[in-house]
Design a protein around this motif. Structure first.
Motif, mmCIF file in Angstrom:
data_model
loop_
_atom_site.group_PDB
_atom_site.id
_atom_site.type_symbol
_atom_site.label_atom_id
_atom_site.label_comp_id
_atom_site.label_asym_id
_atom_site.label_seq_id
_atom_site.Cartn_x
_atom_site.Cartn_y
_atom_site.Cartn_z
ATOM 1 N N ASP A 290 -19.465 51.341 -88.063
ATOM 2 C CA ASP A 290 -19.416 51.924 -86.713
ATOM 3 C C ASP A 290 -18.001 52.455 -86.465
ATOM 4 O OD1 ASP A 290 -21.427 49.151 -85.604
ATOM 5 O OD2 ASP A 290 -22.085 51.170 -86.169
ATOM 6 N N THR B 34 -15.746 57.186 -81.931
ATOM 7 C CA THR B 34 -15.689 58.646 -81.981
ATOM 8 C C THR B 34 -15.913 59.207 -80.586
ATOM 9 O OG1 THR B 34 -16.868 58.421 -84.089
ATOM 10 C CG2 THR B 34 -16.527 60.643 -83.258
ATOM 11 N N ALA B 35 -15.044 60.106 -80.177
ATOM 12 C CA ALA B 35 -15.263 60.779 -78.892
ATOM 13 C C ALA B 35 -16.371 61.808 -79.051
ATOM 14 C CB ALA B 35 -13.970 61.459 -78.441
ATOM 15 N N LEU C 278 -15.689 64.254 -86.985
ATOM 16 C CA LEU C 278 -15.330 63.074 -87.771
ATOM 17 C C LEU C 278 -15.138 63.513 -89.208
ATOM 18 C CD1 LEU C 278 -15.211 59.914 -87.718
ATOM 19 C CD2 LEU C 278 -17.544 59.960 -88.515
ATOM 20 N N PRO D 214 -26.028 58.805 -92.119
ATOM 21 C CA PRO D 214 -25.722 58.364 -90.763
ATOM 22 C C PRO D 214 -26.925 57.731 -90.083
ATOM 23 C CG PRO D 214 -25.979 60.745 -90.828
ATOM 24 C CD PRO D 214 -26.098 60.271 -92.240
ATOM 25 N N PHE D 215 -26.663 56.798 -89.171
ATOM 26 C CA PHE D 215 -27.679 56.321 -88.242
ATOM 27 C C PHE D 215 -27.756 57.370 -87.136
ATOM 28 C CE2 PHE D 215 -29.324 52.010 -88.589
ATOM 29 C CZ PHE D 215 -28.595 51.499 -89.647
ATOM 30 N N LEU D 216 -28.935 57.913 -86.934
ATOM 31 C CA LEU D 216 -29.086 58.946 -85.920
ATOM 32 C C LEU D 216 -30.202 58.562 -84.944
ATOM 33 C CD1 LEU D 216 -28.849 62.114 -88.198
ATOM 34 C CD2 LEU D 216 -27.113 61.258 -86.602
ATOM 35 N N PRO D 217 -29.932 58.494 -83.646
ATOM 36 C CA PRO D 217 -28.593 58.523 -83.045
ATOM 37 C C PRO D 217 -27.873 57.201 -83.276
ATOM 38 C CG PRO D 217 -30.260 58.159 -81.360
ATOM 39 C CD PRO D 217 -30.995 58.370 -82.653
ATOM 40 N N PRO D 218 -26.571 57.157 -83.126
ATOM 41 C CA PRO D 218 -25.836 55.929 -83.415
ATOM 42 C C PRO D 218 -26.196 54.819 -82.422
ATOM 43 C CG PRO D 218 -24.387 57.624 -82.509
ATOM 44 C CD PRO D 218 -25.709 58.272 -82.742
ATOM 45 N N PRO D 219 -26.403 53.584 -82.897
ATOM 46 C CA PRO D 219 -26.820 52.509 -82.005
ATOM 47 C C PRO D 219 -25.715 52.009 -81.084
ATOM 48 C CG PRO D 219 -26.595 51.696 -84.268
ATOM 49 C CD PRO D 219 -26.390 53.168 -84.314
ATOM 50 N N VAL D 220 -24.453 52.215 -81.440
ATOM 51 C CA VAL D 220 -23.359 51.666 -80.645
ATOM 52 C C VAL D 220 -22.765 52.783 -79.782
ATOM 53 C CG1 VAL D 220 -21.168 50.434 -80.719
ATOM 54 C CG2 VAL D 220 -22.877 50.042 -82.505
ATOM 55 N N PRO D 221 -22.720 52.615 -78.462
ATOM 56 C CA PRO D 221 -22.183 53.668 -77.599
ATOM 57 C C PRO D 221 -20.762 54.050 -78.003
ATOM 58 C CG PRO D 221 -23.207 51.954 -76.271
ATOM 59 C CD PRO D 221 -23.182 51.442 -77.670
ATOM 60 N N THR E 138 -19.795 56.690 -84.067
ATOM 61 C CA THR E 138 -20.629 57.283 -85.101
ATOM 62 C C THR E 138 -20.931 56.189 -86.109
ATOM 63 O OG1 THR E 138 -19.479 59.395 -84.864
ATOM 64 C CG2 THR E 138 -20.730 59.062 -86.898
#
Lengths: 251, 216
Positions: free
Chosen positions: A140, A143-144, A149, A192-199, A202
């Motif tokens: 994880d 990332t803004a 990235l 990648p995990f899409l969408p990323p699980p962690v707010p 990435t």
């Protein structure tokens, strides 16, 4: 000058990115469905719950003119602790032992697998045809939004897209390699995990599956020396695939 | 926004999410539309050899005891895979709350167990608030999980977690001898911004107040 490969070892990371750690033993000859039940019953003393499952492999084959579907259904049991930290799956062709985060230690996972295999062997005198050590990681990266990235800041395995001069929005890199140790191989997957699980992050999945199918001893202790070898190879690959910047995220 | 340099060979763009961000099931994401069917299949196969992240959502045909077990398992597995973002042992009290909430002996058959999608929104909320006070949890209609931070009987923040990062929020604020209520429907990413006028930290960081017990 002969190049000597020096395997890397992994330190203990306080916030390891492991989302599942697995030891898998695949057997040469299927056990009977009733043996699956008996093995699971023995294992249940170390787990809190046991669920019936069916493992179904479907294969669709076509020669362009005709299509056929082959179905292989196997009896399976999924065992778990109440807190879901320990999971095991018994089916007619394999024993899978797993630990979920927080990853306690290699010894804890190994002891689970060792005890489970002891129960298996007390019911069926199976021969192992594949030894596997698989660690699934999720990296994880803060990332803004709408930021770029740079993958090579965190990974040494990534798709080379320089020629397009455009950012990548999704990818899958899967490589099979022979290990530095004879008769061992590894499948390495990065996606990648899409969408990323962690707010605000990435997330990159790094799946390292180390396995051996050749010359597997039937001796109950030598199997576990071999499993330890698999772990050492996995650690080496993990250390090589991730950059120092990525490893800072786990401290 | 940085430009790809000559040195960099692979840049990965993080897309701005709309207010209807989907939960982290890759097949449902916009970016995954670019992946072939075979690639999606490979990714799905990577997920877990023990089914750790594919525990089935509660099935109406199973007994309520099984459905509650499935819901507890799914919630705990989802939580475990986010634990690297929480303090050590944070999950132990949280799991005790889940066990209490989804206890067969206390269960009302008119309720629905917590859904996986609602819980996923909650755990993402908890990651955002990981340094804050722990909420009480309950269940609303349709299996939506509810988090509540209470300072007093007329002073509380309640957030109902819906699928796909949506939340209903209700702030009850003491005014004179009574209270006022303010409510909203928002995406998770916008929630804290909407709460700012009501000084959310007084709910989220008051360590002197005991946590609200779980309720249905």
């Amino acid at each position: 000058m002969r190049h000597v490969f020096k395997p890397l070892t992994s330190p203990v990371y306080p916030r390891a990115p492991i989302i599942e750690a697995v030891i898998e033993l695949v057997i040469a000859d299927r056990v009977a469905p009733k043996d699956v039940e008996r093995i699971a019953k023995k294992m249940k003393k170390r787990y809190d719950a046991c669920e019936d499952q069916k493992q179904i492999d479907l294969a669709v084959q076509t020669d362009g003119m005709k299509m056929s579907v082959r179905q292989d259904a196997m009896e399976a049991r999924r065992l778990s602790s109440n807190d879901q930290s320990r999971v095991a799956v018994v089916h007619e062709k394999a024993l899978i032992t797993s630990r979920l985060p927080p990853y306690p230690s290699w010894n804890a996972l190994r002891e689970d697998a060792h005890a489970n295999w002891g129960d298996w062997k007390s019911v069926a005198n199976s021969t192992v045809s594949r030894v596997g050590v698989r660690f699934i990681n999720r990296i994880d990266i803060p990332t803004a939004m709408d930021n770029i990235l740079e993958l090579e800041s965190y990974l040494t395995i990534y798709p080379q897209m320089k020629a397009l001069q455009r950012p990548v929005t999704a990818f899958l890199v899967q490589a099979s390699v022979d290990s530095h140790l004879e008769r061992w191989s590894a499948n390495i997957t990065v996606t990648p995990f899409l969408p990323p699980p962690v707010p605000g992050h990435t997330s990159i999945l790094l799946d390292i599956d180390v396995f051996r199918t050749d010359e597997i001893p039937n001796h109950k202790d030598k199997i576990w020396d071999m499993v330890d070898e698999g772990r050492a190879i996995k650690n080496d690959i993990f250390e090589r695939v991730l950059t120092p910047e990525a490893k800072e995220l786990f401290k | 926004m940085t430009r790809p340099s000559e040195k960099s060979t692979s840049s990965f763009m993080v897309r701005k999410h709309s207010s209807s961000v989907v939960a982290a099931h890759p097949a449902s994401s916009v970016a995954s539309e670019f992946l072939s069917v075979r690639t999606k299949q490979i990714i799905a196969e990577l997920k877990s050899p023990t089914g750790a992240n594919t525990v089935d959502a509660p099935d109406a045909k199973r007994s309520i005891e099984h459905r509650l077990f499935d819901a507890r398992s799914a919630c705990k597995i989802t939580t475990r895979q986010m634990l690297m973002h929480f303090p050590t042992d944070w999950h132990k009290k949280f799991f005790a709350q889940l066990d209490n909430l989804l206890d067969i002996d206390e269960w009302d058959d008119r309720d629905e167990p917590v859904t996986k999608d609602s819980f996923f929104t909650l755990i993402r909320l908890m990651v955002m608030l990981k340094d804050k006070r722990r909420p009480g949890i309950g269940i609303a209609n349709h299996g939506n999980i509810v988090a509540t931070w209470t300072v007093g009987p007329k002073d509380r923040l309640t957030i109902e977690c819906l699928p796909n990062d949506r939340v209903y929020w209700l702030a009850t604020i003491p005014v004179d001898d009574g209270s006022d209520s303010v409510a909203g429907d928002a995406s998770l990413s916008k929630l804290l911004g909407y709460l700012q006028p009501y000084s959310p930290d007084h709910w989220l960081t008051n360590e002197d107040i005991k946590q609200t017990p779980a309720s249905r």
